[in-house]
Design a protein around this motif. Structure first.
Motif, short mmCIF file in Angstrom:
data_model
loop_
_atom_site.label_atom_id
_atom_site.label_comp_id
_atom_site.label_asym_id
_atom_site.label_seq_id
_atom_site.Cartn_x
_atom_site.Cartn_y
_atom_site.Cartn_z
N UNK A 1 0.75 -1.13 0.01
CA UNK A 1 0.07 -0.12 0.03
C UNK A 1 0.87 1.19 -0.11
N UNK A 2 1.94 1.42 0.77
CA UNK A 2 3.01 2.29 0.73
C UNK A 2 3.46 2.78 -0.48
N UNK A 3 3.96 1.50 -1.19
CA UNK A 3 4.38 1.70 -2.65
C UNK A 3 3.42 2.54 -3.53
N UNK A 4 2.31 1.78 -3.69
CA UNK A 4 1.37 2.21 -4.37
C UNK A 4 1.00 3.90 -4.08
N UNK A 5 0.89 4.28 -2.65
CA UNK A 5 0.60 5.57 -2.37
C UNK A 5 1.74 6.48 -3.02
#
Length: 471
Positions: free
Chosen positions: A443-447
């Motif tokens: 999720x952090x990478x996608x953010x």
């Protein structure tokens, strides 16, 4: 002889030239009701499970139930705030919080406790849209283009409570047991009622909009979509695949309904035509999926996997609290939306990566370091998204937009809750913690990717408040 002024004849209090600071206390106190209940429960899940003999997959509903209620309640109440003004909705909502606190404090079963959390969700849905409405209205009244100080105060207050909530909850549980974290809602509710009744304006600043009908069908379809999806995610299996079909059917029905009805529950047409705001909602969802994944997963691992008491687990989260507060204080008054999102995303990636090397034998300094890193994005991302929304939303729908921003926050929390229930299905062990960390890392990478690809963020430039009217 000078006639005595009666109550009805007494002239009204003159409006201040700048932002009416009398509004700040009820705005902040009301807006923290949800985060205080969201964060303190993090260290209470294990003792509640022990009290009722329930597994993690069942106590996870204490988290999801509140967020399901707020995910539905925020857009509805935000719309009502836009239509009827903030005062009435604020007072009704904060009164419900006190009732829910009493219900939870004396709950005889886990089911009643979950019902109390649902009531808390609806009750805490009013204050934030009301606060954003008042902020926008005061900006219009005073001509103050950028009430950065007020927005910062709201965001910092919420982030502060989320950050210190687990520590405070652990101390309260150590002093009086897990029921105390429900009891604290009673004095908070009373304080909100008193401040709201005394300070919130009885009039409305803007011209009232046409009275709108409540889209009950849309609400039911939205709730059905979320509930069926959450039930599946809490305990996924082949036998429960029909729940995904129900989710898809309810979702399709919801979209068709909202595109056709004159006054939809969630105006999908507005979202579709405002891609920058839609990107902000997506970033809010991704940001808080990781924030709440850590907030709910890490304390359970410390208590169940590490054998710590709730109070000790809460104290180990204190570095996160201090880090989030320091970052908020240092950067709060600077908008710099894109820079905050990029830095917050990068640090969140680093924190999730570090969580992958944590184990039962990890030294205290390493556990504290993870907390420090996780506090940085917590102090940056929420305020950045809030500032972005303030500039992207239609001023006439600021209450609705603020409600939707909170809805996406809660959708992220529900995703984190479902992930925690899945990865801790057989106990909050290190293997489950690492699985949760990988989920958060994705999720952090996608953010970060969504932030870097959003060119509209480059056009959001800070606006200096008018001289003499600074908030």
């Amino acid at each position: 002889m000078i006639p005595k002024l009666t109550r009805s004849a007494r002239p009204p209090r003159a409006a201040p030239a700048g932002f009416d600071r009398r509004l700040i206390a009820p705005m902040i106190l009301g807006s923290i009701l949800n985060p205080v209940n969201s964060s303190m429960i993090a260290v209470a899940l294990v003792p509640i499970a022990a009290a009722f003999g329930a597994p993690a997959s069942e106590t996870a509903w204490l988290v999801s139930a509140l967020y399901l209620a707020t995910a539905v309640g925020q857009p509805v109440i935000g719309r009502l705030v836009d239509t009827h003004g903030p005062r009435r909705l604020y007072l009704i909502g904060t009164a419900l919080v006190g009732v829910a606190g009493l219900l939870g404090a004396f709950a005889p079963s886990l089911g009643v406790l979950i019902a109390a959390r649902v009531l808390l969700g609806f009750g805490t849905s009013a204050a934030y849209p009301a606060s954003m409405y008042l902020t926008r209205s005061e900006a219009e009244r005073t001509g103050m283009e950028s009430p950065a100080g007020v927005l910062t105060a709201l965001s910092v207050a919420n982030q502060t409570v989320v950050a210190i909530g687990p520590t405070l909850g652990g101390l309260l549980i150590g002093a009086g047991g897990w029921r105390v974290i429900f009891t604290v809602n009673v004095p908070l509710s009373l304080a909100c009622l008193v401040l709201g009744a005394l300070r919130l304006p009885k009039h409305r600043y803007r011209t009232p909009r046409t009275k709108q009908a409540v889209d009950l069908v849309g609400m039911v379809l939205f709730a059905a979509m979320l509930v069926s999806l959450m039930v599946f995610l809490m305990n996924p299996g082949i036998a429960d695949l029909y729940l995904l079909g129900l989710t898809a059917a309810a979702g399709a029905g919801f979209v068709l309904r909202e595109l056709r009805v004159a006054e939809p529950f969630i105006d999908l047409r507005v979202l579709g035509g405002n891609l920058p705001m839609l990107a902000t909602f997506l970033r809010q969802f991704l940001s808080f999926t990781a924030v709440y994944g850590f907030l709910y997963g890490f304390p359970q691992w410390l208590e169940e996997g590490g054998g710590l008491h709730a109070s000790a687990a809460g104290l180990l989260l204190l570095p996160l609290s201090l880090s989030a507060l320091a970052v908020s204080a240092a950067t709060g008054r600077r908008e710099d939306v894109r820079a905050k999102l990029v830095v917050g995303g990068l640090v969140q990636i680093a924190a999730c990566s570090l969580l992958l090397v944590v184990g039962s034998g990890s030294p205290v300094w390493l556990l504290a370091a993870v907390g420090v890193l996780m506090g940085v994005p917590q102090g940056l991302l929420g305020l950045a998204n809030q500032n972005a929304l303030y500039r992207q939303a239609d001023p006439a729908r600021i209450g609705s937009a603020a409600g939707l921003l909170r809805t996406f926050t809660y959708l992220g929390a529900m995703g984190a809750s479902a992930a925690t229930a899945t990865f801790f299905a057989h106990g909050a062990d290190t293997h489950g913690l690492h699985g949760l960390a990988l989920f958060m890392l994705a999720g952090a990478v996608l953010l970060l990717a969504v932030t870097l690809l959003d060119r509209s963020l480059r056009t959001i430039t800070p606006v200096t408040p008018v001289s003499g009217k600074a908030s």
